[in-house]
Motif scaffolding. Structure first.
Motif, PDB file in Angstrom:
ATOM      1  N   LEU A 154       0.825  -1.215   0.000  1.00 33.25           N
ATOM      2  CA  LEU A 154       0.000   0.000   0.000  1.00 33.25           C
ATOM      3  C   LEU A 154       0.860   1.266   0.000  1.00 33.25           C
ATOM      4  N   TYR A 155       0.616   2.101  -0.998  1.00 29.94           N
ATOM      5  CA  TYR A 155       1.323   3.382  -1.158  1.00 29.94           C
ATOM      6  C   TYR A 155       1.013   4.281   0.045  1.00 29.94           C
ATOM      7  N   LYS A 156       2.054   4.860   0.629  1.00 29.82           N
ATOM      8  CA  LYS A 156       1.960   5.806   1.759  1.00 29.82           C
ATOM      9  C   LYS A 156       1.478   5.165   3.060  1.00 29.82           C
ATOM     10  N   LYS A 157       1.505   3.847   3.180  1.00 25.21           N
ATOM     11  CA  LYS A 157       1.094   3.233   4.453  1.00 25.21           C
ATOM     12  C   LYS A 157       2.077   3.680   5.546  1.00 25.21           C
ATOM     13  N   GLY A 158       1.522   4.168   6.660  1.00 29.93           N
ATOM     14  CA  GLY A 158       2.364   4.634   7.767  1.00 29.93           C
ATOM     15  C   GLY A 158       2.817   6.076   7.600  1.00 29.93           C
ATOM     16  N   ASN A 159       2.395   6.709   6.503  1.00 31.06           N
ATOM     17  CA  ASN A 159       2.819   8.096   6.222  1.00 31.06           C
ATOM     18  C   ASN A 159       1.635   9.048   6.275  1.00 31.06           C
ATOM     19  N   PRO A 160       1.914  10.361   6.386  1.00 28.36           N
ATOM     20  CA  PRO A 160       0.822  11.340   6.390  1.00 28.36           C
ATOM     21  C   PRO A 160       0.137  11.403   5.024  1.00 28.36           C
ATOM     22  N   VAL A 161      -1.192  11.462   5.055  1.00 29.53           N
ATOM     23  CA  VAL A 161      -1.968  11.573   3.811  1.00 29.53           C
ATOM     24  C   VAL A 161      -3.099  12.585   4.021  1.00 29.53           C
ATOM     25  N   THR A 162      -3.642  13.064   2.908  1.00 27.69           N
ATOM     26  CA  THR A 162      -4.833  13.917   2.952  1.00 27.69           C
ATOM     27  C   THR A 162      -5.875  13.329   2.001  1.00 27.69           C
ATOM     28  N   LEU A 163      -7.108  13.230   2.496  1.00 24.22           N
ATOM     29  CA  LEU A 163      -8.208  12.689   1.696  1.00 24.22           C
ATOM     30  C   LEU A 163      -9.222  13.798   1.456  1.00 24.22           C
ATOM     31  N   SER A 164      -9.780  13.855   0.253  1.00 24.59           N
ATOM     32  CA  SER A 164     -10.932  14.737   0.018  1.00 24.59           C
ATOM     33  C   SER A 164     -12.173  13.879   0.205  1.00 24.59           C
ATOM     34  N   VAL A 165     -12.984  14.245   1.224  1.00 27.61           N
ATOM     35  CA  VAL A 165     -14.176  13.462   1.558  1.00 27.61           C
ATOM     36  C   VAL A 165     -15.376  14.396   1.560  1.00 27.61           C
ATOM     37  N   ASN A 166     -16.308  14.203   0.640  1.00 32.93           N
ATOM     38  CA  ASN A 166     -17.518  15.029   0.576  1.00 32.93           C
ATOM     39  C   ASN A 166     -17.217  16.514   0.766  1.00 32.93           C
ATOM     40  N   ASN A 167     -16.390  17.079  -0.081  1.00 38.61           N
ATOM     41  CA  ASN A 167     -16.025  18.505  -0.044  1.00 38.61           C
ATOM     42  C   ASN A 167     -15.262  18.922   1.208  1.00 38.61           C
ATOM     43  N   ASP A 168     -14.741  17.967   1.940  1.00 43.18           N
ATOM     44  CA  ASP A 168     -13.973  18.262   3.146  1.00 43.18           C
ATOM     45  C   ASP A 168     -12.586  17.629   2.995  1.00 43.18           C
ATOM     46  N   GLU A 169     -11.626  18.064   3.812  1.00 44.18           N
ATOM     47  CA  GLU A 169     -10.308  17.427   3.761  1.00 44.18           C
ATOM     48  C   GLU A 169     -10.038  16.740   5.079  1.00 44.18           C
ATOM     49  N   VAL A 170      -9.516  15.538   5.020  1.00 41.39           N
ATOM     50  CA  VAL A 170      -9.167  14.786   6.231  1.00 41.39           C
ATOM     51  C   VAL A 170      -7.684  14.457   6.138  1.00 41.39           C
ATOM     52  N   SER A 171      -6.920  14.820   7.182  1.00 37.33           N
ATOM     53  CA  SER A 171      -5.493  14.499   7.163  1.00 37.33           C
ATOM     54  C   SER A 171      -5.140  13.623   8.345  1.00 37.33           C
ATOM     55  N   GLY A 172      -4.131  12.815   8.183  1.00 36.91           N
ATOM     56  CA  GLY A 172      -3.682  11.952   9.270  1.00 36.91           C
ATOM     57  C   GLY A 172      -2.699  10.936   8.730  1.00 36.91           C
ATOM     58  N   LEU A 173      -2.402   9.946   9.583  1.00 36.63           N
ATOM     59  CA  LEU A 173      -1.495   8.888   9.137  1.00 36.63           C
ATOM     60  C   LEU A 173      -2.299   7.781   8.483  1.00 36.63           C
ATOM     61  N   CYS A 174      -1.804   7.269   7.382  1.00 38.09           N
ATOM     62  CA  CYS A 174      -2.500   6.175   6.698  1.00 38.09           C
ATOM     63  C   CYS A 174      -2.155   4.866   7.414  1.00 38.09           C
ATOM     64  N   ALA A 175      -3.173   4.277   8.078  1.00 35.23           N
ATOM     65  CA  ALA A 175      -2.913   3.053   8.863  1.00 35.23           C
ATOM     66  C   ALA A 175      -3.080   1.798   8.021  1.00 35.23           C
ATOM     67  N   GLY A 176      -3.641   1.936   6.821  1.00 35.86           N
ATOM     68  CA  GLY A 176      -3.823   0.760   5.962  1.00 35.86           C
ATOM     69  C   GLY A 176      -5.284   0.531   5.663  1.00 35.86           C
ATOM     70  N   ILE A 177      -5.582  -0.566   4.953  1.00 36.82           N
ATOM     71  CA  ILE A 177      -6.988  -0.864   4.676  1.00 36.82           C
ATOM     72  C   ILE A 177      -7.477  -1.933   5.651  1.00 36.82           C
ATOM     73  N   SER A 178      -8.796  -1.900   5.880  1.00 40.92           N
ATOM     74  CA  SER A 178      -9.398  -2.884   6.785  1.00 40.92           C
ATOM     75  C   SER A 178     -10.560  -3.552   6.052  1.00 40.92           C
ATOM     76  N   GLU A 179     -11.395  -4.280   6.804  1.00 42.25           N
ATOM     77  CA  GLU A 179     -12.462  -5.073   6.198  1.00 42.25           C
ATOM     78  C   GLU A 179     -13.269  -4.266   5.178  1.00 42.25           C
ATOM     79  N   GLY A 180     -13.571  -4.877   4.050  1.00 46.85           N
ATOM     80  CA  GLY A 180     -14.368  -4.212   3.015  1.00 46.85           C
ATOM     81  C   GLY A 180     -13.557  -3.239   2.176  1.00 46.85           C
ATOM     82  N   GLY A 181     -12.247  -3.137   2.461  1.00 44.75           N
ATOM     83  CA  GLY A 181     -11.397  -2.235   1.674  1.00 44.75           C
ATOM     84  C   GLY A 181     -11.454  -0.795   2.141  1.00 44.75           C
ATOM     85  N   LEU A 182     -12.014  -0.551   3.369  1.00 42.48           N
ATOM     86  CA  LEU A 182     -12.033   0.817   3.900  1.00 42.48           C
ATOM     87  C   LEU A 182     -10.601   1.265   4.192  1.00 42.48           C
ATOM     88  N   ILE A 183     -10.354   2.575   4.036  1.00 40.85           N
ATOM     89  CA  ILE A 183      -9.027   3.093   4.391  1.00 40.85           C
ATOM     90  C   ILE A 183      -9.100   3.650   5.804  1.00 40.85           C
TER      91      ILE A 183
END
Ligand code: BTN
Length: 256
Positions: free
Chosen positions: A206-235
């Motif tokens: 997984l690209y950027k696993k364990g590193n800081p990432v920013t997600l665009s979610v419904n016109n909002d931005e979420v930043s944090g560390l990428c912990a990986g994917i979990s059940e159902g492929g959620l990030i």
């Protein structure tokens, strides 16, 4: 069917029909038209060139000759299976490229990266057949023999690459398409859900696993560390207060 298309149908080792076209608007659109017109079995559409290839979030996908542009059309039991097929397809691209000695990472949910550049992407759609059953249409684009000039002309050279650019070699587009399609179908026929072993394998590349990432979610931005994917492929993202949140690929428009 347009006149300049060469169509070949064959039954192969993975026991699905292939439709092979010289040129088409988009293999996903062609596949959806075939399903809507009554084709009921699973199949794969491949084209040497697309004139209106589309990417996720309505983006254009440049698809000249030299790439592998194809769509897998598979009956699914529910929408969770469509999502699973999307992740299994990304894993199949990554695994097929490893077989030709190319190391890739998966940028969630389904970009295939070589270093910081994208070499392949997948587009998931669903379509209802005349029989009322839902199919997943997973379109896969893989840049094989695409030159630097072509990517520069399309203003993609900073963000995209091809196998030819990376290795200097010329690839057989049908062979690579067949390798990816057979691996993806194999993973899907084992189970229509994303298994724990597949989640682990995606997390291992997984690209950027364990590193800081920013997600665009419904016109909002979420930043944090990428912990990986979990059940159902959620990030899973861990914020600065150590809180963990999970996001689905359908609500995130950008991952960087
Ligand atoms: C993305 O990363 O945005 C997804 C790109 C998907 C491109 C493929 S090429 C074959 C199929 N036909 C299309 O029009 N799109 C997909």
């Amino acid at each position: 069917m347009e006149e300049d298309q060469e169509t070949r149908l064959s039954i192969n080792r993975i026991n699905k029909r292939f439709v092979i076209l010289n040129t088409v608007d988009s293999t996903n659109e062609y596949a959806k038209r075939l399903v809507a017109s009554g084709k009921s079995e699973d199949f794969i559409v491949f084209a040497f060139e697309q004139t209106s290839g589309s990417g996720r979030h309505g983006r254009t996908w440049i698809s000249p000759r030299g790439g592998a542009w194809f769509s897998l059309v598979l009956k699914i039991s529910d929408i969770k299976s469509a999502s699973a097929l999307l992740f299994k397809s990304a894993l199949a691209v990554s695994d097929a490229l490893r077989m030709v000695a190319i190391k890739t990472q998966i940028r969630w949910p389904n970009d295939i990266m070589i270093g910081e550049k994208k070499v392949s992407g997948c587009l998931l759609e669903t379509v209802k057949g005349a029989d009322g059953k839902i199919r997943a249409v997973v379109g896969i684009g893989l840049n094989l023999n695409i030159s630097e000039e072509t990517l520069k002309e399309a203003d993609l050279y900073k963000t995209a690459t091809s196998l030819m650019i990376e290795t200097g070699e010329d690839y057989d587009v049908l062979d690579l398409m067949y390798a990816v399609a057979s691996i993806a179908i194999d993973y899907f026929e084992k189970s229509q859900l994303l298994g724990a072993d597949e989640i682990d394998r995606i997390n291992s590349v997984l690209y950027k696993k364990g590193n800081p990432v920013t997600l665009s979610v419904n016109n909002d931005e979420v930043s944090g560390l990428c912990a990986g994917i979990s059940e159902g492929g959620l990030i899973d993202i861990i914020d600065s207060d150590n809180r963990r949140s999970s996001y689905s690929h359908s609500e995130v428009t950008e991952f960087r």
